[in-house]
Design a protein around this motif. Structure first.
Motif, PDB file in Angstrom:
ATOM      1  N   GLU A  51      50.287  37.196  34.617  1.00 36.20           N
ATOM      2  CA  GLU A  51      48.921  36.776  34.290  1.00 36.20           C
ATOM      3  C   GLU A  51      48.474  35.518  35.028  1.00 36.20           C
ATOM      4  O   GLU A  51      47.339  35.426  35.465  1.00 36.20           O
ATOM      5  CB  GLU A  51      48.758  36.520  32.791  1.00 36.20           C
ATOM      6  N   GLU A  52      49.375  34.527  35.142  1.00 38.90           N
ATOM      7  CA  GLU A  52      48.950  33.275  35.780  1.00 38.90           C
ATOM      8  C   GLU A  52      49.209  33.294  37.282  1.00 38.90           C
ATOM      9  O   GLU A  52      48.355  32.903  38.078  1.00 38.90           O
ATOM     10  CB  GLU A  52      49.702  32.096  35.136  1.00 38.90           C
ATOM     11  N   VAL A  53      50.387  33.786  37.653  1.00 38.69           N
ATOM     12  CA  VAL A  53      50.757  33.707  39.063  1.00 38.69           C
ATOM     13  C   VAL A  53      49.796  34.518  39.937  1.00 38.69           C
ATOM     14  O   VAL A  53      49.428  34.114  41.039  1.00 38.69           O
ATOM     15  CB  VAL A  53      52.245  34.100  39.269  1.00 38.69           C
ATOM     16  N   ILE A  54      49.317  35.617  39.416  1.00 44.32           N
ATOM     17  CA  ILE A  54      48.439  36.460  40.238  1.00 44.32           C
ATOM     18  C   ILE A  54      47.128  35.721  40.535  1.00 44.32           C
ATOM     19  O   ILE A  54      46.574  35.833  41.637  1.00 44.32           O
ATOM     20  CB  ILE A  54      48.212  37.843  39.572  1.00 44.32           C
ATOM     21  N   ASN A  55      46.682  34.931  39.586  1.00 43.94           N
ATOM     22  CA  ASN A  55      45.461  34.138  39.822  1.00 43.94           C
ATOM     23  C   ASN A  55      45.707  33.065  40.877  1.00 43.94           C
ATOM     24  O   ASN A  55      44.837  32.793  41.709  1.00 43.94           O
ATOM     25  CB  ASN A  55      45.005  33.481  38.524  1.00 43.94           C
ATOM     26  N   GLU A  56      46.889  32.459  40.845  1.00 44.38           N
ATOM     27  CA  GLU A  56      47.199  31.423  41.848  1.00 44.38           C
ATOM     28  C   GLU A  56      47.247  32.041  43.256  1.00 44.38           C
ATOM     29  O   GLU A  56      46.797  31.447  44.228  1.00 44.38           O
ATOM     30  CB  GLU A  56      48.532  30.735  41.489  1.00 44.38           C
ATOM     31  N   VAL A  57      47.785  33.266  43.331  1.00 47.88           N
ATOM     32  CA  VAL A  57      47.839  33.940  44.635  1.00 47.88           C
ATOM     33  C   VAL A  57      46.425  34.274  45.120  1.00 47.88           C
ATOM     34  O   VAL A  57      46.095  34.096  46.295  1.00 47.88           O
ATOM     35  CB  VAL A  57      48.733  35.206  44.554  1.00 47.88           C
ATOM     36  N   MET A  58      45.583  34.731  44.200  1.00 49.36           N
ATOM     37  CA  MET A  58      44.212  35.081  44.589  1.00 49.36           C
ATOM     38  C   MET A  58      43.452  33.828  45.054  1.00 49.36           C
ATOM     39  O   MET A  58      42.702  33.861  46.028  1.00 49.36           O
ATOM     40  CB  MET A  58      43.450  35.745  43.423  1.00 49.36           C
ATOM     41  N   ASP A  59      43.686  32.702  44.365  1.00 53.59           N
ATOM     42  CA  ASP A  59      43.029  31.453  44.780  1.00 53.59           C
ATOM     43  C   ASP A  59      43.467  31.070  46.192  1.00 53.59           C
ATOM     44  O   ASP A  59      42.643  30.667  47.025  1.00 53.59           O
ATOM     45  CB  ASP A  59      43.390  30.305  43.813  1.00 53.59           C
ATOM     46  N   ALA A  60      44.759  31.209  46.458  1.00 55.89           N
ATOM     47  CA  ALA A  60      45.263  30.867  47.791  1.00 55.89           C
ATOM     48  C   ALA A  60      44.639  31.793  48.843  1.00 55.89           C
ATOM     49  O   ALA A  60      44.285  31.371  49.949  1.00 55.89           O
ATOM     50  CB  ALA A  60      46.796  30.993  47.835  1.00 55.89           C
ATOM     51  N   TYR A  61      44.462  33.044  48.445  1.00 51.44           N
ATOM     52  CA  TYR A  61      43.911  34.017  49.391  1.00 51.44           C
ATOM     53  C   TYR A  61      42.470  33.667  49.771  1.00 51.44           C
ATOM     54  O   TYR A  61      42.074  33.790  50.937  1.00 51.44           O
ATOM     55  CB  TYR A  61      43.975  35.424  48.779  1.00 51.44           C
ATOM     56  N   VAL A  62      41.716  33.220  48.767  1.00 47.82           N
ATOM     57  CA  VAL A  62      40.321  32.847  49.038  1.00 47.82           C
ATOM     58  C   VAL A  62      40.296  31.742  50.110  1.00 47.82           C
ATOM     59  O   VAL A  62      39.500  31.789  51.049  1.00 47.82           O
ATOM     60  CB  VAL A  62      39.627  32.362  47.740  1.00 47.82           C
ATOM     61  N   ASN A  63      41.197  30.772  49.989  1.00 46.59           N
ATOM     62  CA  ASN A  63      41.250  29.688  50.977  1.00 46.59           C
ATOM     63  C   ASN A  63      41.688  30.182  52.340  1.00 46.59           C
ATOM     64  O   ASN A  63      41.213  29.729  53.370  1.00 46.59           O
ATOM     65  CB  ASN A  63      42.246  28.606  50.524  1.00 46.59           C
ATOM     66  N   TRP A  64      42.617  31.132  52.341  1.00 44.62           N
ATOM     67  CA  TRP A  64      43.173  31.605  53.619  1.00 44.62           C
ATOM     68  C   TRP A  64      42.198  32.522  54.352  1.00 44.62           C
ATOM     69  O   TRP A  64      42.073  32.462  55.573  1.00 44.62           O
ATOM     70  CB  TRP A  64      44.496  32.349  53.347  1.00 44.62           C
ATOM     71  N   LYS A  65      41.476  33.350  53.566  1.00 43.56           N
ATOM     72  CA  LYS A  65      40.688  34.435  54.160  1.00 43.56           C
ATOM     73  C   LYS A  65      39.707  33.947  55.234  1.00 43.56           C
ATOM     74  O   LYS A  65      39.622  34.529  56.301  1.00 43.56           O
ATOM     75  CB  LYS A  65      39.949  35.212  53.075  1.00 43.56           C
ATOM     76  N   GLY A  66      39.040  32.864  54.949  1.00 38.47           N
ATOM     77  CA  GLY A  66      38.052  32.400  55.918  1.00 38.47           C
ATOM     78  C   GLY A  66      38.661  31.541  57.025  1.00 38.47           C
ATOM     79  O   GLY A  66      37.969  31.138  57.968  1.00 38.47           O
TER      80      GLY A  66
END
Ligand code: SF4
Length: 615
Positions: free
Chosen positions: A168-183
């Motif tokens: 539940e928590e770790v997946i959100n942290e990964v998604m947050d990191a992805y948002v930063n990486w994507k652009g």
């Protein structure tokens, strides 16, 4: 890319509803308003995947994010796969029928080792290279979680990163990191670098494995100092605070668990020495009964389901069971909602409860003594006695029940033929108990269904060092029991020992098994847990072709100093504790459960749940 599935195809396959989607409460989002698309893949058919609570929870958690759209994907059954391959239809999601190769993430949940070929097959069906080394920035990240991720080394060639523990928590942290990486325009590798230090994330590509000449592991080490030496699993400390879906998807078709699933707690206070779940999910953390009642009401309203089942590893260990059940009955009885209570200990309270809950239909009762003799039950630390079982059976028969299931395991460490005899004797004693029950009280048509599975030594258990019996020995034991259990009221069934053997190979496998998995997939292996599709000969050919001896993994007893492929994973429970438990097994010494006494397993490091109550 949107995939078009013609009516002609749907009409030609078994259970078209597996592929149509559009169920009540499924989530739809405007694709222009989301920046992350996540394809949540369950490597088995719809009916099995949709019955899985973890998938429902993570679907909900991801879709709670405004920036993310999580869609579901299941393994198409063989008839559908054939049509898809003939018509060049790639693997697609249920919500929007989009090809999963256009997603940002493909995430698998690994519930069972025998689904590994389905994972590879699904990647192949999606049209992306199955080997991670061949994938480029154009392809999605492939990740995985679930209980098998604790030793997912056999899948290291195929998966970019694993999430260990509760998601539940770790997946959100990964998604947050992805948002930063994507652009950022950075490489895929740099995203993996970003998440490698999130607790619970394991990037197998960042670790080296060296081997000794005898094939055992010499060392597993991070390729650079910046990666953690040990990857610690994640737990949710307070289950009341974490998000739990209050709207769940209601399928159009029958699924295995077609009802509301109420998760009372995670972890298990008991320490059955063969049970991986009993160690990897420690410590026990409970939801309050107030929270559970609130959830049950919301879920009932949003789904219209007429059955609620209480799910956890050993439901009767929930400390507020009486309050919860009474509360649920009060609220649900007027709405004609049934309560199903799986794996309850049978005492007078639970019988009273079950009689109330199952007014209409008395389902069968299940007991899992696991071993036939008290000696062996002490070896495995199964805290039930013959007296407990027979008393429970007597109460149940007097309450009108007449169908009983008895689960045992064969091939357990230290087992002798006397223990096997014990299985037959105990089963017959259950029949005797029924015969002694007054005729006017007992139900008609006694049926005692005895089933045996074969012991599979699993990582992170006190039996992780043990050898599995050979297939021949398991077959002899099954044959022996078949002869002994012949009788009017008893039916005997057993698990396929060939499947158990392969499960044992993959459960304790290392990275070298990746090429075997790939070879087996090439030979058409998939749906390996489905007897009708399991191709043992093809598997053996795959092992031969890769020069790998499967017996090295399944049938070899390990020494205490051997380095395991999962030794760099930290589940809290220490190897020292597991060793101690292994030794106690041989002395037939039992270990009390966490509520009786803390025995210092190591899970205290998570600073949560029952460990804190006791310290
Ligand atoms: S630390 Fe003690 S109480 Fe906590 S899970 Fe381990 S044995 Fe149980």
């Amino acid at each position: 890319m949107k995939v078009k599935i013609s009516d002609k195809i749907l009409q030609s396959v078994e259970k078209p509803s597996r592929y149509t989607g559009n169920e009540w409460n499924s989530v739809y989002k405007d694709l222009d308003n989301v920046s992350i698309r996540f394809a949540f893949c369950f490597p088995d058919v719809y009916e099995i995947g949709m019955s899985h609570l973890g998938m429902r929870i993570l679907y909900h958690v991801l879709n709670e994010r405004k920036d993310t759209f999580c869609e579901r994907v299941f393994a198409p059954w063989v008839d559908m796969e054939q049509k898809m391959r003939e018509s060049n239809i790639p693997l697609f999601t249920l919500e929007t029928h989009s090809s999963v190769n256009s997603f940002d993430f493909i995430g698998f949940t690994l519930q069972y080792e025998m689904s590994y070929t389905n994972v590879i097959n699904m990647l192949d069906l999606s049209g992306i290279p199955v080997l991670k080394s061949e994938r480029t920035k154009e392809h999605p990240f492939v990740c995985a979680g679930g209980p098998c991720a604790y030793n997912a080394e056999p899948l290291a060639d195929f998966i970019d990163f694993f999430m260990l523990g509760e998601g539940e928590e770790v997946i959100n942290e990964v998604m947050d990191a992805y948002v930063n990486w994507k652009g950022s325009g950075e490489s895929k590798e740099s995203f993996l670098e970003m998440i490698a230090n999130i607790e619970g994330i394991y990037v197998p590509g960042f670790y080296n494995v060296e081997y000794n000449d005898d094939g055992t592991i010499r060392a597993i080490s991070p390729k650079a100092d910046r990666y953690p030496e040990k990857i610690k699993k994640r737990i949710i400390k307070d289950l009341d605070k974490v998000s739990f879906p209050d709207k769940i998807i209601v399928p159009f078709t029958d699924i295995v668990h077609d009802r509301i699933m109420l998760e009372l707690f995670r972890g298990c206070i008991r320490g059955c020495r063969f049970c991986q779940a009993g160690y990897i999910y420690r410590p026990v953390r409970e939801r309050t009964s107030g929270k559970l009642l609130e959830l049950a009401e919301k879920l009932q309203e949003s789904t219209g389901y007429e059955e609620i089942s209480l799910v956890s590893l050993s439901t009767s260990d929930y400390s507020h069971l009486r309050d919860l059940c009474t509360g649920l009955m009060d609220k649900m009885e007027p709405k004609k909602v049934n309560l199903s209570l799986p794996s309850l200990r049978v005492d007078s309270f639970s019988m009273e409860l079950m009689e109330k809950a199952q007014k209409v239909r008395k389902s069968g009762l299940t007991f899992a003594p696991e071993a036939g003799s008290q000696r062996l039950r002490d070896v495995i630390n199964k805290g039930v006695t013959e007296e407990d079982l027979l008393n429970s059976a007597a109460i149940a028969f007097a309450g009108g029940w007449s169908t009983v299931k008895l689960y045992f395991m064969i091939g357990l460490p230290t087992e002798t033929m006397e223990d096997i005899d014990g299985i037959a004797e105990l089963s017959k004693k259950v029949v005797d108990v029924y015969m002694k029950t007054p005729k006017d009280k007992r139900g008609k048509g006694l049926s005692v269904n005895v089933s045996t599975s074969s012991f599979v030594p699993k990582p992170f258990t006190p039996f992780q060092w043990e050898a599995q019996d050979s297939i021949e020995t398991l077959k002899e034991k099954q044959q022996y029991l078949m002869e002994k259990l012949k009788g009017k009221y008893i039916k005997y069934s057993w698990h396929d020992p060939y499947i158990s053997f392969l499960e044992a190979v993959l459960a304790r496998g290392d990275r070298r098994l990746g090429k075997v998995l790939y070879a087996a997939f090439k030979k058409g292996c998939k749906f390996d847990s489905w007897g009708e599709h399991f191709k043992f000969d093809s598997w053996i050919e795959a092992f031969d072709q890769c020069g790998i001896d499967p017996h090295f993994y399944a049938n070899r007893k390990r020494t205490f100093d051997e380095i395991f492929p999962w030794d760099h994973i930290d589940v809290g429970v220490t190897k020292k504790f597991l060793k101690r438990e292994n030794e106690k097994a041989y002395f037939e010494v039992i270990t009390p459960n966490c509520r009786v006494k803390c025995t210092g397993c190591g899970a205290l490091v998570f600073d949560g749940g029952i460990c804190n109550e006791l310290h």
